[in-house]
Design a protein around this motif. Structure first.
Motif, short mmCIF file in Angstrom:
data_model
loop_
_atom_site.label_atom_id
_atom_site.label_comp_id
_atom_site.label_asym_id
_atom_site.label_seq_id
_atom_site.Cartn_x
_atom_site.Cartn_y
_atom_site.Cartn_z
N LEU A 1 2.26 6.51 -2.17
CA LEU A 1 1.20 5.69 -2.76
C LEU A 1 -0.18 6.11 -2.27
CD1 LEU A 1 2.89 2.17 -2.63
CD2 LEU A 1 2.41 3.53 -4.66
N LYS A 2 -0.25 6.56 -1.02
CA LYS A 2 -1.54 6.95 -0.46
C LYS A 2 -2.16 8.15 -1.16
CE LYS A 2 -1.04 5.12 4.25
NZ LYS A 2 -0.95 5.48 5.69
N ARG A 3 -1.36 8.86 -1.95
CA ARG A 3 -1.89 10.02 -2.67
C ARG A 3 -2.95 9.62 -3.70
NH1 ARG A 3 3.52 13.61 -4.11
NH2 ARG A 3 4.33 13.81 -1.97
N ASN A 4 -2.78 8.44 -4.28
CA ASN A 4 -3.77 8.03 -5.29
C ASN A 4 -4.14 6.56 -5.20
OD1 ASN A 4 -1.26 7.05 -6.33
ND2 ASN A 4 -2.15 6.95 -8.38
N CYS A 5 -3.83 5.93 -4.05
CA CYS A 5 -4.18 4.52 -3.86
C CYS A 5 -4.95 4.35 -2.55
CB CYS A 5 -2.93 3.64 -3.82
SG CYS A 5 -1.96 3.65 -5.34
N SER A 6 -5.80 3.35 -2.51
CA SER A 6 -6.53 3.05 -1.28
C SER A 6 -5.60 2.41 -0.26
CB SER A 6 -7.69 2.10 -1.58
OG SER A 6 -7.20 0.82 -1.96
N ASP A 7 -6.04 2.39 1.00
CA ASP A 7 -5.25 1.75 2.05
C ASP A 7 -5.03 0.27 1.75
OD1 ASP A 7 -4.89 4.02 3.53
OD2 ASP A 7 -6.55 3.65 4.90
N LEU A 8 -6.03 -0.36 1.17
CA LEU A 8 -5.91 -1.78 0.85
C LEU A 8 -4.82 -2.02 -0.20
CD1 LEU A 8 -7.04 -4.53 1.53
CD2 LEU A 8 -8.72 -4.24 -0.31
N THR A 9 -4.73 -1.12 -1.18
CA THR A 9 -3.68 -1.23 -2.20
C THR A 9 -2.30 -1.05 -1.57
OG1 THR A 9 -5.15 -0.43 -3.95
CG2 THR A 9 -2.79 -0.25 -4.35
N VAL A 10 -2.20 -0.09 -0.66
CA VAL A 10 -0.93 0.14 0.03
C VAL A 10 -0.55 -1.08 0.87
CG1 VAL A 10 0.25 1.56 1.74
CG2 VAL A 10 -1.24 2.64 0.05
N ALA A 11 -1.54 -1.68 1.53
CA ALA A 11 -1.28 -2.88 2.33
C ALA A 11 -0.80 -4.02 1.43
CB ALA A 11 -2.54 -3.29 3.08
N ASN A 12 -1.39 -4.15 0.25
CA ASN A 12 -0.95 -5.20 -0.69
C ASN A 12 0.49 -4.95 -1.15
OD1 ASN A 12 -3.37 -6.57 -0.56
ND2 ASN A 12 -4.25 -5.52 -2.31
N PHE A 13 0.81 -3.67 -1.34
CA PHE A 13 2.18 -3.30 -1.73
C PHE A 13 3.17 -3.76 -0.66
CE2 PHE A 13 5.59 -0.17 -1.09
CZ PHE A 13 6.22 -0.17 -2.34
N LEU A 14 2.87 -3.46 0.60
CA LEU A 14 3.77 -3.86 1.69
C LEU A 14 3.83 -5.38 1.83
CD1 LEU A 14 3.02 -1.30 4.56
CD2 LEU A 14 5.09 -1.49 3.15
N GLN A 15 2.70 -6.04 1.61
CA GLN A 15 2.70 -7.50 1.72
C GLN A 15 3.66 -8.13 0.71
OE1 GLN A 15 -0.72 -9.64 0.12
NE2 GLN A 15 -0.79 -10.92 1.96
N ARG A 16 3.62 -7.62 -0.52
CA ARG A 16 4.51 -8.19 -1.55
C ARG A 16 5.97 -7.82 -1.30
NH1 ARG A 16 0.29 -6.62 -6.21
NH2 ARG A 16 -1.11 -8.43 -6.00
N ILE A 17 6.21 -6.61 -0.84
CA ILE A 17 7.58 -6.23 -0.49
C ILE A 17 8.11 -7.18 0.59
CG2 ILE A 17 9.01 -4.47 0.63
CD1 ILE A 17 8.38 -3.77 -2.24
N HIS A 18 7.28 -7.47 1.58
CA HIS A 18 7.66 -8.38 2.65
C HIS A 18 7.98 -9.76 2.10
CE1 HIS A 18 6.36 -11.25 5.97
NE2 HIS A 18 7.48 -10.72 6.40
#
Length: 350
Positions: A87-104
């Motif tokens: 995801l970091k290839r085309n997403c910001s760190d904040l977007t990646v953090a949101n991804f992990l938050q929802r997975i959690h």
């Protein structure tokens, strides 16, 4: 490759166990349902489903054997590290953090007896190091003319031609979307959800948009009273332009697109396009809320608390933290304090 990373595996294509666990963890109950997730809005559940589908899509493309395992066994440090690096290839760190938050949130809801705090810890680490993307400050006074120009362009074209066309209707619709976002600072999900039969009502010459609690992010009913000018544009839209869209008489969505109602992502796309063309940089619907709050802090800093009500926030702290430029917020706070002191002094003299 970059675009494929943002795809989500369709819900119908999920493994059976994933669908069953997700539905059990996110029941669509009534007011008396005591399940902790029963009160979640449809948009929140949709966001969680999209993120889980995105995780499944990544595994399907790169590690298909993982889909045969149970969801609990798929959520591993190795798999999530692999997904976040992609995801970091085309997403910001904040977007990646949101991804992990929802997975959690999803896996914790599916398996509440397991310890998933390690995902939360990873999410917070990424979030702390995230550098917010710079956004050029924009005021409501800058975006309102864009919507007005589109509306006037559609009307002028219809007059020259002697009749309105679908193209005129599309331009008018987009202009009205921008005018509504500017004047009412609605969330795009709320805007997309407007039903002309359920949520629009005429109060004398003015239109009112009434949204029930289940359609708002704060779970509180919202009432938006449109100005006389905007109400006039709504009259023209409903009478002349909206009926021109194919199948417009077969659905009651406020904003038709071809033969169906627009979804919120489509609204975002068109708003970005028109603001990019007019200003040289794109403004998302969410930035209209920043624009409204910042505009309030500029023209009337003593009444900065008005921005809280305008955006539907429960606290001024939320408004200041996310929607008002920091320097303007401090100036507004000083102006508000000075105005309060003046009122107190005046009351003591009486």
């Amino acid at each position: 490759m970059a675009k494929r990373l943002n795809l989500a595996l369709p819900y119908v294509a999920w493994p059976d166990q994933d669908r069953q666990l997700f539905e059990a963890a996110h029941p669509r109950g009534d007011l008396f349902d005591l399940h902790p997730n029963a009160k979640l809005s449809d948009r929140t559940v949709y966001a969680r489903r999209s993120t889980w589908g995105q995780f499944l899509q990544i595994l399907l493309v790169h590690r298909p054997e993982q889909l045969a395992a149970s969801p609990c066994l798929r959520v591993t440090v190795d798999n999530l590290r692999f997904a976040t690096e992609l995801l970091k290839r085309n997403c910001s760190d904040l977007t990646v953090a949101n991804f992990l938050q929802r997975i959690h949130l999803v896996v914790r809801a599916m398996y509440p007896d397991e310890d998933w705090r390690w995902i939360y810890t990873a999410q917070r680490r990424i979030q702390r190091q995230a550098i917010p993307l710079p956004h050029r400050e924009v005021l409501s006074s800058e975006v309102y003319p864009i919507g007005l120009s589109l509306v006037e362009k559609a009307i002028a074209a219809s007059r020259v031609r002697g009749q309105a066309t679908v193209n005129d209707a599309e331009i008018f619709r987009d202009g009205l979307v921008i005018l509504t976002l500017t004047e009412q600072a609605m969330r795009r999900g709320e805007l997309a959800a407007i039903d002309i039969n359920e949520h629009l009502e005429k109060n004398d010459t003015l239109w009112v948009i009434s949204l029930p609690a289940e359609l708002t992010k704060t779970h509180k009913a919202r009432r938006y009273e449109l100005s006389e000018r905007l109400s006039g544009h709504v009259d023209l839209y409903l009478e002349v332009y909206r009926p021109l869209f194919p199948n417009a008489d077969r659905h009651t969505g406020m904003w038709p697109y071809k033969d169906r109602p627009m979804v919120d992502k489509m609204i975002r796309r068109y708003v970005r396009k028109h603001t990019q063309d007019a200003l040289g940089f794109a403004v998302t619907p969410h930035r209209f809320r920043n624009a409204a709050a910042t505009f309030t802090s500029v023209v009337d800093p003593a009444n900065i608390r008005m921005a809280k009500g305008l955006l539907g926030h429960t606290s001024l702290a939320m408004t200041e933290k996310h929607y008002v430029d920091g320097s303007r917020s401090r100036l507004a706070a000083r102006a508000h304090a000075k105005a309060w002191e003046t009122l107190v002094a005046a009351s003591k003299r009486q």
